[in-house]
Design a protein around this motif. Structure first.
Motif, short mmCIF file in Angstrom:
data_model
loop_
_atom_site.label_atom_id
_atom_site.label_comp_id
_atom_site.label_asym_id
_atom_site.label_seq_id
_atom_site.Cartn_x
_atom_site.Cartn_y
_atom_site.Cartn_z
N GLY A 288 0.81 -1.21 0.00
CA GLY A 288 0.00 0.00 0.00
C GLY A 288 0.85 1.26 0.00
N LEU B 115 -3.17 -3.39 3.81
CA LEU B 115 -3.01 -2.73 2.51
C LEU B 115 -3.60 -1.32 2.56
N THR B 116 -4.78 -1.18 3.16
CA THR B 116 -5.42 0.13 3.29
C THR B 116 -4.60 1.05 4.18
N ALA C 277 -1.59 2.26 2.37
CA ALA C 277 -1.95 3.26 1.36
C ALA C 277 -2.19 4.63 2.00
#
Length: 476
Positions: free
Chosen positions: A34, A153-154, A157
């Motif tokens: 991310g 992953l979020t 990011a």
């Protein structure tokens, strides 16, 4: 994403000594993923200045990585099924590390694009990890592990843009800033050799190398043709020739995939009226989601004194301005299930695309202040988050139960292909509005990009509405 372990129904008799430790390592890889995927966005304008390229060319920096990803995801997934998902995970991490170093040290635009191609396997990390945990863990543990991976992953990011902006502000040196994610990527390679177990399930068969070669060549030809139209002229040999060649190769690829016993991508699902409109919507999603990233960053960084538009923001300021979009995306993805319980998944998906369309229209009409853009970004992120949460469920529930893994893989492939195409299309749109005086796109070019994004989102609403499927209370 084809990496769903065939042996996922069977559970290992001797699970890893520390499931938490193994999942923790995979979570670290997803945070890195991310971070790399979003962290470059606020640096794109500075990268253009550093290498002496125009804003329109920045779209190719995003596009070539997505093109590589469109091939790497099914290829590495299939190789993982054959030879082990951990082995392919390590291969992907090594390629990403090399690519990130090349991006950081690139002396020219061409070398930068090479580095971005080498970063293509980053899109394959999550499906490889999901296949691995489904193979090695009991069902409940695997579900919790997958939720952690998606959350990581979020989180990566969200952190990527802000951290890279802060580092750029502190160092004031683009090359040093780009070395930060390079170090992070390199560290992941030896970590993958520490305690990550290998998947136990294996399938027979072979890799569809003909499909790989045809798909890669077709996409390169199509993108080359679109790139040739950056000056605004489509009726030339340098545009029409590659486009025609790409269309022929793409047709040949479809024929090969239909005849293959073990195709790279299951293209038959694209002809199913129950799911085909949703795949079309996923392609359109890839166009406006990936395609708008570079133009938006360039608009934020544009000097209004010179170009007559933009805000002259630094990398840090751009990352902070984009933060509402990231927050909106997280809220949308987390709230998808709750909203869908009230109105159904298909209406939720349609509402998400509608919100995206309205947000792009706001950009086209109101873009004279950072506040206007930040508010629009928040709603855009909310719509994107809802769409990301609803699309996989809608597609899977419209598919035969025995083919849900293939459906999820095809959804991700189609979405990534949309993003790869978008880079070339938006580069062409911006190039058509390039000013001879400044060498940069005029304000009308960005308005055109936002209108195209709104049109794609609106068409995605229509595609979601016209699909033929068996309705159910949970998925209506």
């Amino acid at each position: 994403m084809t990496a769903t372990a065939p042996g996922s129904a069977a559970r290992p008799t001797a699970p890893p000594r520390s499931v938490t430790a193994v999942v923790g390592l995979l979570v670290f890889f997803e945070v890195m993923s991310g971070f790399l995927q979003v962290g470059l966005a606020p640096l794109l304008p500075g990268l253009a200045d550093h290498l002496g390229i125009g804003s329109a060319d920045l779209n190719w920096v995003v596009s070539v990585q997505l093109l590589a990803a469109a091939v790497c995801v099914p290829l590495l997934g299939r190789l993982g099924d054959l030879y082990g998902h951990r082995r392919m995970l390590r291969t992907a991490l090594a390629l990403i590390a090399v690519g990130t170093i090349v991006v950081a040290l690139a002396p020219s635009y061409e070398v930068l694009l090479l580095g971005r191609v080498l970063q293509g396997p980053i899109a394959a990390l999550l499906p490889l990890e999901i296949a691995l945990v489904r193979d090695r863990l009991p069902v409940d543990d695997a579900r919790r592990a997958i939720a952690r991976l998606v959350g990581a992953l979020t989180l990566g990011a969200m952190a990527g843009g802000v951290v890279m902006g802060l580092v750029d502000s502190a160092f004031g040196d683009l090359r040093l800033t780009l070395l930060v994610p390079a170090v992070l990527a390199v560290v992941c390679v030896p970590i993958s050799f520490v305690a990550v177990p290998e998947s136990e399930g294996r399938t027979g068969g072979r890799v569809d190398w003909a499909g790989v070669a045809l798909l890669s060549t077709a996409m390169i030809a199509l993108l080359g043709g679109v790139g040739g139209a950056e000056g605004g002229s489509w009726l030339t040999a340098r545009v029409f020739g590659p486009l025609l060649l790409g269309a022929v190769l793409l047709g040949a690829w479809v024929v090969v995939e239909l005849r293959a016993t073990e195709p790279l991508v299951d293209v038959r699902a694209l002809a199913d009226l129950r799911t085909a409109p949703f795949y079309a919507a996923a392609f359109l999603f890839g166009v406006f989601f990936f395609g708008s990233q570079a133009p938006n960053s360039s608009f934020y960084a544009a000097d209004p004194e010179v170009l007559g538009y933009g805000f002259g923001l630094s990398a840090l300021a751009i990352s902070l301005t984009l933060l509402p979009a990231s927050a909106g995306s997280v809220i949308g993805s987390l709230g998808t299930a709750a909203l869908a319980r009230r109105i159904g998944y298909r209406p939720t998906l349609m509402a998400a695309f509608g919100l995206v369309a309205v947000s792009f229209l706001q950009f086209a009409l109101l873009h004279t202040s950072v506040v206007e853009m930040a508010v629009g970004s928040a709603f855009l992120g909310l719509g994107i988050g809802l769409a990301l949460g609803a699309m996989p469920t809608v597609i899977v529930e419209a598919t035969e139960p025995s083919r849900t893994g293939i459906a999820a893989a095809l959804y991700n492939n189609v979405k990534t292909l949309g993003g790869a195409v978008a880079g070339g299309v938006f580069a062409s749109v911006l190039g058509a509005f390039t000013s001879g005086a400044t060498g940069e796109p005029g304000e009308g070019g960005y308005v055109a990009v936002w209108l195209v994004g709104a049109g794609c989102a609106g068409l995605a609403v229509v595609m979601s509405a016209i699909s033929r499927r068996e309705e159910s209370p949970a998925a209506s």
